[in-house]
Design an enzyme around this catalytic site. Structure first.
Site, mmCIF file in Angstrom:
data_model
loop_
_atom_site.group_PDB
_atom_site.id
_atom_site.type_symbol
_atom_site.label_atom_id
_atom_site.label_comp_id
_atom_site.label_asym_id
_atom_site.label_seq_id
_atom_site.Cartn_x
_atom_site.Cartn_y
_atom_site.Cartn_z
ATOM 1 N N HIS A 60 -22.840 -38.306 -0.262
ATOM 2 C CA HIS A 60 -21.539 -38.983 -0.205
ATOM 3 C C HIS A 60 -21.586 -40.481 0.835
ATOM 4 O O HIS A 60 -20.751 -40.471 1.533
ATOM 5 C CB HIS A 60 -20.185 -37.995 0.195
ATOM 6 C CG HIS A 60 -18.714 -38.626 -0.192
ATOM 7 N ND1 HIS A 60 -18.436 -39.890 -0.367
ATOM 8 C CD2 HIS A 60 -17.584 -37.771 -0.632
ATOM 9 C CE1 HIS A 60 -17.117 -39.987 -0.572
ATOM 10 N NE2 HIS A 60 -16.769 -38.700 -0.931
ATOM 11 N N GLU A 105 -22.776 -42.940 -4.057
ATOM 12 C CA GLU A 105 -23.359 -41.771 -3.921
ATOM 13 C C GLU A 105 -24.453 -41.203 -4.909
ATOM 14 O O GLU A 105 -24.064 -41.254 -6.250
ATOM 15 C CB GLU A 105 -22.160 -40.755 -3.840
ATOM 16 C CG GLU A 105 -21.000 -41.115 -3.029
ATOM 17 C CD GLU A 105 -19.691 -40.283 -3.482
ATOM 18 O OE1 GLU A 105 -19.924 -39.128 -3.760
ATOM 19 O OE2 GLU A 105 -18.542 -40.574 -3.454
#
Length: 303
Positions: A158, A268
């Site tokens: 992330h 991500e």
């Protein structure tokens, strides 16, 4: 000759301060295997870390590179983004080599994890820095016995990329890709090569791009500063998530400043649309690499 890196502390949490011989630096927490800083050789900080983030055991950290595993977002029965980012990982390796620095952390199933996800697994995160490049590899192995059921998981690195100003940023290399627009709740297709995250209508971004095989490039252009180009590559991960909460949603996020959305863009590497399935003894690995390009490097990330 490799030199062992001794754990230290960062905001009260056990951490590894990676330093490559060329000056590249990174900070990796054992809490969640969470990378909170990356400074390429001769450059500045490349990641966004919220100044309001809590550095507490058992809590997720806002910014850097959280590890989403074994569930992405709310796509399953577990807590949002799974449990890996809030659990302590074990140190496997941390050393400075002749031209890089490397750390490997491991997370294995335990009684607590089996209560919510009843599978025998071993996950590893490897972080390598050298020059202008950061490499992050997430791997998972099914540690069950022969005859045990396979398991499925979704995952993501992330990555919060730091920005001077969102309105000066663009992301190149997405043309032709289909994506799930979570804000609109529909599947769409990216028509243009450039995504302008700070332009009208795209301040609130939550997209999962599918079957991403080409390189991407984050570009920041401001008349008062040199152009910044960050080359983004991935292997093993089929999807790329692009996220920015925009002004309204950011104001509701407790661990971000109200204007924090202007200072970041998440790009991500992810495995979301098609979960990874592993039988006992099988393993999987996914890689995201970030390279800060210099003025003499050729343009990259075009479709």
């Amino acid at each position: 000759m490799s030199k062992r890196i001794v754990p230290s502390h960062y905001h009260g949490l056990e951490a590894l301060e990676l330093l490559a011989p060329d000056g590249a630096r990174a900070v990796l927490l054992l809490h969640g295997a969470h990378l909170v800083s990356w400074v390429p050789a001769g450059a500045g900080e490349q990641l966004y870390l919220s100044p309001k983030s809590a550095f507490s055991s058992g809590q997720a950290i806002r910014g850097g590179v959280p590890v989403c595993f074994p569930q992405f977002a709310m796509r399953g029965p577990l807590q949002k983004h799974g449990f890996a980012r809030s659990k302590p990982w074990q140190l496997v390796l941390a050393e400075q080599g002749e031209d890089d620095a490397l750390a490997v952390l491991r997370l294995s199933d335990d009684a607590a994890s089996r209560m919510v996800w009843p599978h025998a697994f071993e996950a590893e995160l490897s972080v390598r820095i050298a020059g202008g490049t950061l490499e992050l590899e997430l791997a998972c192995e099914h540690k069950g016995q022969e005859g045990d059921a396979p398991f499925d998981f979704t995952a993501a690195l992330h990555t919060y990329l730091g920005l001077e100003e969102l309105s000066d940023a663009s992301l190149r290399g997405l043309a032709g890709l289909h994506y799930w627009d979570a804000v609109a709740g529909v599947e769409k297709q990216q028509r243009t090569d450039l995504l302008l995250p700070g332009s009208p209508g795209t301040e609130d971004l939550d997209r999962i791009y599918h079957q991403v095989q080409q390189d991407l490039t984050l570009i920041e252009q401001n008349a008062g500063r040199p152009e910044r180009r960050l080359l983004i590559r991935q292997q093993g991960f089929a999807d790329t998530v692009v996220w920015n909460p925009g002004a309204a949603k950011c104001a509701q996020v407790a661990d971000m400043p109200a204007d924090g959305y202007r200072k970041m863009l998440c790009v991500e590497a992810a495995a979301v649309e098609h979960p990874i399935r592993l039988a006992p003894g099988e393993s999987w690995a996914g890689l995201q690499s970030l390279t800060l390009l210099g003025p003499d490097d050729e343009a990259a990330g075009t479709a």
